[in-house]
Design a protein around this motif. Structure first.
Motif, PDB file in Angstrom:
ATOM      1  N   ARG A 114       0.821  -1.087   0.109  1.00 33.40           N
ATOM      2  CA  ARG A 114      -0.067  -0.136  -0.126  1.00 33.40           C
ATOM      3  C   ARG A 114       0.830   1.315   0.060  1.00 33.40           C
ATOM      4  NH1 ARG A 114      -3.389   1.610  -1.186  1.00 33.40           N
ATOM      5  NH2 ARG A 114      -4.735   2.773   0.562  1.00 33.40           N
ATOM      6  N   CYS A 119      -4.404   0.065  -4.267  1.00 31.41           N
ATOM      7  CA  CYS A 119      -5.342  -1.155  -3.650  1.00 31.41           C
ATOM      8  C   CYS A 119      -4.610  -2.463  -3.924  1.00 31.41           C
ATOM      9  CB  CYS A 119      -6.746  -1.043  -3.942  1.00 31.41           C
ATOM     10  SG  CYS A 119      -7.014  -1.343  -5.824  1.00 31.41           S
ATOM     11  N   GLN A 160      -7.896  -1.565   1.065  1.00 35.24           N
ATOM     12  CA  GLN A 160      -7.475  -0.097   0.430  1.00 35.24           C
ATOM     13  C   GLN A 160      -7.154   0.830   1.517  1.00 35.24           C
ATOM     14  OE1 GLN A 160     -11.483   0.753  -1.301  1.00 35.24           O
ATOM     15  NE2 GLN A 160     -10.356   1.409  -3.098  1.00 35.24           N
TER      16      GLN A 160
END
Length: 160
Positions: A114, A119, A160
């Motif tokens: 990340r 994502c 995410q």
């Protein structure tokens, strides 16, 4: 929480990789060990899939790979960001089962990914409830159940 390290897989790791895939807890969720080892070996010199052996306290126990989600034209990832990463993984050493290591190492790897990608996606078989639960504990949330490239259903999940 355990500390996890992720090193590139090497040719020397292939016998261990194959032994892991032959473990009963893998339960057919991956292909046969010989085929999977050949696929990994074929991809070692390419820059498409980042293949890693996961260790804790110096002991290897799992495999994880990541790649651009659109590199293999997987229909389940259509509509996701162009630079999204997809992961596949398995905890190979049965001595590490049931201790929270699967969700722990996945969360650690997701955190690393990340830093560079918007994502991270995955697509377990919806019938593999143990994998879906581990991915959920690692920070993934379910999106849709859709067919993958071979027509089988997959549970697309996103972190995410």
């Amino acid at each position: 929480m355990a500390d996890y390290s992720f090193r590139p897989i090497t040719m020397d790791d292939l016998p261990m990789f194959k032994r892991w895939l032959d473990q009963p807890h893998i339960g057919g969720w991956w292909g046969d060990s010989g085929t999977e080892a050949r696929l990994v070996q074929d991809d070692m010199d390419k820059d498409v899939v980042d293949m890693r052996i996961v260790s804790t306290d110096g002991t290897p126990f799992a495999y994880i790979q990541d790649y651009n989600a659109h590199a293999f034209e997987a229909p389940q990832y259509v509509g996701q960001p162009a630079d999204a990463r997809a992961i596949d993984t398995f905890l190979g050493d049965p001595a590490f089962l049931g201790q929270g290591h699967a969700s722990g190492y996945m969360a650690a790897r997701i955190a690393e990914l990340r830093q560079s990608y918007p994502c991270v996606l995955t697509d377990p078989d919806p019938a593999n409830t143990r994998a879906v639960a581990a991915y959920t504990r690692a920070g993934f949330r379910p999106l849709d159940i859709v067919p993958c490239e071979d027509g089988d259903p997959v549970q697309v999940m996103i972190a995410q």
